[in-house]
Design a protein around this motif. Structure first.
Motif, short mmCIF file in Angstrom:
data_model
loop_
_atom_site.label_atom_id
_atom_site.label_comp_id
_atom_site.label_asym_id
_atom_site.label_seq_id
_atom_site.Cartn_x
_atom_site.Cartn_y
_atom_site.Cartn_z
N LEU A 230 0.95 -1.26 -0.14
CA LEU A 230 -0.07 0.00 -0.03
C LEU A 230 0.82 1.22 0.03
CD1 LEU A 230 -3.00 1.03 0.35
CD2 LEU A 230 -2.54 1.07 2.52
N ARG A 231 0.63 2.08 -1.20
CA ARG A 231 1.29 3.32 -0.97
C ARG A 231 0.33 4.59 -1.05
NH1 ARG A 231 4.41 3.23 -6.05
NH2 ARG A 231 5.19 5.40 -5.36
N SER A 232 0.60 5.58 -0.48
CA SER A 232 -0.47 6.87 -0.47
C SER A 232 0.29 7.91 -0.56
CB SER A 232 -1.17 6.57 0.79
OG SER A 232 -0.66 7.13 1.96
N LYS A 233 -0.37 8.89 -0.99
CA LYS A 233 0.15 10.43 -0.75
C LYS A 233 -0.95 11.37 -0.45
CE LYS A 233 -0.57 11.75 -5.45
NZ LYS A 233 0.16 12.32 -6.92
N SER B 66 -1.19 7.24 11.80
CA SER B 66 -2.61 8.00 11.73
C SER B 66 -2.96 7.80 10.12
CB SER B 66 -2.57 9.30 12.17
OG SER B 66 -2.40 9.36 13.55
N THR B 67 -1.82 8.38 9.51
CA THR B 67 -2.09 8.19 7.78
C THR B 67 -2.80 6.82 7.28
OG1 THR B 67 -0.45 9.74 7.48
CG2 THR B 67 -1.25 8.59 5.70
N PHE B 68 -2.13 5.72 8.07
CA PHE B 68 -2.44 4.45 7.53
C PHE B 68 -3.97 4.15 8.01
CE2 PHE B 68 -2.68 -0.07 9.17
CZ PHE B 68 -3.03 -0.58 8.10
N ALA B 69 -4.14 4.78 9.14
CA ALA B 69 -5.54 4.82 9.80
C ALA B 69 -6.62 5.47 8.80
CB ALA B 69 -5.69 5.21 11.10
N ASN B 70 -6.18 6.54 8.50
CA ASN B 70 -7.15 7.21 7.80
C ASN B 70 -7.18 6.72 6.12
OD1 ASN B 70 -8.15 9.65 8.90
ND2 ASN B 70 -6.00 10.34 9.32
N VAL B 71 -6.05 6.21 5.82
CA VAL B 71 -5.98 5.43 4.32
C VAL B 71 -7.11 4.12 4.36
CG1 VAL B 71 -4.71 4.27 2.67
CG2 VAL B 71 -3.91 6.48 3.63
N LYS C 207 -8.62 13.16 1.59
CA LYS C 207 -7.35 13.81 1.32
C LYS C 207 -6.03 12.98 0.99
CE LYS C 207 -6.03 17.72 2.59
NZ LYS C 207 -5.46 18.87 3.25
N HIS C 208 -6.42 11.81 1.31
CA HIS C 208 -5.17 10.72 1.22
C HIS C 208 -5.67 9.86 -0.16
CE1 HIS C 208 -3.36 11.27 5.02
NE2 HIS C 208 -4.28 11.39 5.50
N GLU C 209 -4.80 9.89 -1.09
CA GLU C 209 -4.97 9.09 -2.17
C GLU C 209 -3.94 7.68 -2.40
OE1 GLU C 209 -4.08 9.79 -7.08
OE2 GLU C 209 -3.95 11.51 -5.85
N GLU D 189 -19.40 -1.72 5.61
CA GLU D 189 -18.82 -3.07 5.55
C GLU D 189 -18.28 -3.38 6.78
OE1 GLU D 189 -18.47 -4.81 2.78
OE2 GLU D 189 -19.54 -3.73 1.66
N GLY D 190 -18.24 -2.64 7.77
CA GLY D 190 -17.78 -3.01 9.12
C GLY D 190 -16.49 -2.39 9.91
N MET D 191 -16.12 -1.11 8.96
CA MET D 191 -14.73 -0.81 9.49
C MET D 191 -15.16 0.35 10.51
SD MET D 191 -12.15 -0.25 6.53
CE MET D 191 -11.05 -1.51 5.96
N PHE D 192 -14.18 0.68 11.50
CA PHE D 192 -14.31 1.52 12.32
C PHE D 192 -13.10 2.22 12.66
CE2 PHE D 192 -14.46 3.20 16.87
CZ PHE D 192 -15.72 3.93 16.98
N LEU D 193 -12.82 3.62 13.06
CA LEU D 193 -11.84 4.27 13.44
C LEU D 193 -12.21 4.84 14.58
CD1 LEU D 193 -8.85 5.28 13.06
CD2 LEU D 193 -9.66 6.99 11.36
N SER D 194 -11.41 4.64 15.78
CA SER D 194 -11.27 5.52 16.87
C SER D 194 -10.28 6.66 16.77
CB SER D 194 -11.14 4.78 18.19
OG SER D 194 -10.59 5.62 19.32
N PHE D 195 -10.63 7.73 16.44
CA PHE D 195 -9.64 8.84 15.95
C PHE D 195 -8.88 9.54 17.12
CE2 PHE D 195 -13.10 8.91 12.93
CZ PHE D 195 -12.60 9.59 11.60
#
Ligand SMILES: Nc1ncnc2c1ncn2[C@@H]1O[C@H](COP(=O)(O)OP(=O)(O)OP(=O)(O)O)[C@@H](O)[C@H]1O
Ligand SMILES: [Mg+2]
Lengths: 245, 380
Positions: A11-14, A45-50, A56-58, A82-88
């Motif tokens: 996984l690569r993101s920008k 956190s980037t990984f969590a957001n992606v 904003k993350h591509e 789908e069942g995903m959850f993020l505790s920010f």
């Protein structure tokens, strides 16, 4: 029977033209608790957001397979369905929307079923009790004026009410006092079952004592550089991340 | 041009005649700000849809049907300074008002239950020129709710004059829920006495062109005024709001708080003035407007102004416009809520404190339903 719930390949993101995730691989099975550690700015956190689908993350390369489905192009609300959850790490304040109303709405959207006001209130109160939260928080506006620790607890409340299949907790333990760490950890532990998986991003070992994780991953500069057991976390505690940089 | 014969059977004839002469001399305004051009004022019609509420402790009369000249009230009709959306519309209503109320509350009377006026417009009553006079004598308390609705294209020009005499407390709650092709011009002025307070609540939801003006003169020591408003514009609506707090008295206080949301191609101009006149020492004024822009195709202007003829005052003003905060949206959506549902939640939440000021459940629900329906209407 362990079954793969998450499979991430290269996984690569920008974000704003800066590459942050630089070829990240991770597999998780149902029933597992994983820990992710790494220096500040490593990309946790980037990984969590992606994973969650922040616009904003591509994603520039790689695949996120969740429950056998490539979800790279799903919007955040669809991923939640789908069942995903993020505790920010930094939960937003939403004035005018009460915790109870919001969670009831979210629960209805996620399950596609009506949630009676009173039945839902009962469930909410039970979960709040479990997390030793005062009932009055249910009628307060979402995170508005909550202390740092209260916000984190409120994230976990949302998790246990919404019952996701994969929960990503981004530094939920930061800002919690000793008692709150115990309460939250026990809540997370109780939530964990054979049908879900939990990824805990943390800087501290305290939470590991409660959670008994299956794996510990070290993320440095946008990549997982080492995976091990709880011993790895102990090593990091002593020596820091220096040898991985 | 309206004919003087129209006034033959009406009360306050001398007053009306004077206003009619002024009216006939004035041009119909052209406003660049919201594209008001070549506007036609429709022909005079009677309006027969107002049910006058009764109250044993109040003197309430129908301005449209009152026949005699009541000298006591004539002096309250006359306001020396200019006010309102435009002189043309104000004099039109002052001359030819076909409805409206005169409400007087005697000194030391406090009425907690609100007085409700439903101004319904329809095919048989497509023209409403309501001239309202609300007089609160010393140490009295009163709430008036005015609900303007129409089920078809209509024309409304209203004038409301509020006199809050010393130590009184007057709340005026105005709801404008007219049909989307209607034109609405609403002019309000309050004169606030010593230790008295006027609370305005304005909820603007309808109309094709909707212009409203609320002027408050804080005349005496400790005069206070509070204005809370919301507006919602969609499709090709043009909204023009003007709020003005004129501080004359010492230690007078005012507050303006406006929240709006614009969708589709709606256009809005907000003008808010805090005007501290010489002698208004130690007065305070605050104003804030915040608008949510739900589409890129909307247009929003805000002109907040602070005018200080006096040094020893505190004035604060802020106006801002923004898209819905991306992070908040992401947060809400991360719990499964769709983008449109999340936006709706944020808009409704920002309007809620003002909607909660409506003292009737049925009206509250209708307002919420109105906003809700238009927010989920994806593209219009
Ligand atoms: N918009 C952006 N443009 C450029 N770089 C960014 C942007 N947003 C984040 N970054 C960078 O991405 C890197 C990873 O940030 P991230 O928040 O994922 O770190 P983290 O591992 O969660 O750190 P911490 O432990 O401090 O929470 C940081 O160096 C950060 O400065
Ligand atoms: Mg972080």
């Amino acid at each position: 029977m362990n079954k793969k719930i998450l499979d991430i390949k290269n996984l690569r993101s920008k974000v704003d033209e800066t590459e942050i995730l630089k070829g990240l691989d991770l597999e998780m099975n149902k029933g597992e608790i994983h820990i992710m550690m790494g220096p500040n700015g490593a990309g946790k956190s980037t990984f969590a957001n992606v994973l969650m689908g922040h616009p904003k993350h591509e994603i520039i390369d790689g695949e996120i397979i969740f429950n056998d489905k490539i979800i790279n192009d799903l919007s955040v609300d669809k991923r939640a369905k789908e069942g995903m959850f993020l505790s920010f790490q930094y939960p937003e304040e939403i004035p005018g929307v009460t915790v109870e109303n919001f969670l009831r709405n979210a629960k209805m959207t996620l399950t596609g079923e009506n949630q009676g006001v009173f039945a839902f209130r009962k469930v909410l109160k039970e979960k709040m009790k479990l997390l030793e939260m005062d009932e009055s928080y249910a009628s307060r506006y979402l995170n508005q004026g909550f202390s740092g620790g209260e916000k984190k607890k409120n994230e976990i409340l949302q998790m246990v009410v919404l019952e996701p299949k994969l929960a990503i907790l981004d530094e939920t333990d930061s800002g919690l006092d000793i008692d709150a760490i115990r309460i939250v950890s026990n809540g997370v532990k109780a939530f964990s079952n054979d049908d879900n998986a939990i990824l805990v991003i943390t800087h501290y070992n305290k939470i590991l004592d409660y959670l008994e994780p299956d794996f510990v991953h070290i993320l440095v500069d946008g990549k997982i550089v080492k995976t091990g057991g709880i011993k790895l976390a102990r090593e990091i505690e002593e020596k820091g991340f220096e040898e991985f940089k | 041009m309206y004919n003087e014969n129209l006034l033959n059977n009406l009360s306050f004839k001398e007053y009306r005649l004077d206003k009619l002469k002024k009216y006939n001399k004035l041009q119909i305004p052209k406003w660049k700000r919201i594209n008001l051009q070549d506007f036609d004022i429709p022909d005079y019609r009677e309006y027969n849809n107002l049910q006058l509420p009764g109250h044993e402790d109040l003197d309430i009369r129908d301005m449209g049907t009152v026949k005699e000249d009541i000298n006591e009230f004539t002096r309250y009709l006359r306001v020396n300074e200019e006010f309102g959306v435009d002189k043309k519309f104000v004099t039109l209503t002052e001359a030819l008002s076909n409805s409206g109320v005169i409400i007087k509350i005697e000194k030391n009377k406090r009425i907690s239950e609100p007085i409700r006026l439903d101004f319904k417009m329809d095919n048989d009553n497509p023209l409403l020129l309501d001239h309202n006079l609300i007089i609160a004598k010393r140490n009295s308390e009163l709430t008036v709710v005015m609900d303007y609705t129409s089920n078809t294209k209509v024309f409304h020009s209203g004038v409301t004059k509020v006199y809050a005499e010393d130590n009184s407390n007057v709340t005026i709650i105005k709801l404008q829920r007219m049909d989307e092709d209607s034109d609405d011009f609403d002019s309000n002025i309050a004169i606030v006495g010593r230790d008295a307070k006027v609370n305005w609540v304005s909820i603007e939801l309808g109309g094709k062109i909707t212009a409203s003006s609320f002027i408050t003169n804080l005349k005496e020591d400790n005069s206070k005024a509070d204005l809370k408003s919301i507006y919602f514009g969609d499709k090709d609506m043009e909204i023009d709001v003007q709020y003005k707090m004129n501080h004359f008295g010492r230690r007078s206080e005012s507050n303006i708080n406006t929240k709006g949301a614009l969708k589709d191609r709606a256009k809005k101009v907000f003008r808010g003035d805090l005007d501290f006149k010489k002698g208004a020492s130690r007065s305070k004024g605050e104003e804030e407007e915040y608008v949510l822009l739900l589409d890129k195709t909307v247009k929003s202007d805000a002109i907040p102004a602070l005018i200080c003829g006096e040094d020893d005052v505190e004035g604060e003003h802020a106006a801002s416009a923004g898209q819905i905060n991306e992070l908040k949206l992401f947060y809400l959506m991360s719990r499964g809520i769709s983008e449109s549902q999340a936006k709706k939640m944020i808009v409704e939440a920002s309007f809620k404190p003002v909607i909660d000021k409506i003292p009737y459940e049925d009206l509250k629900e209708k307002v919420e339903e109105n906003i809700h329906r238009r927010l989920i209407d994806e593209k219009s």
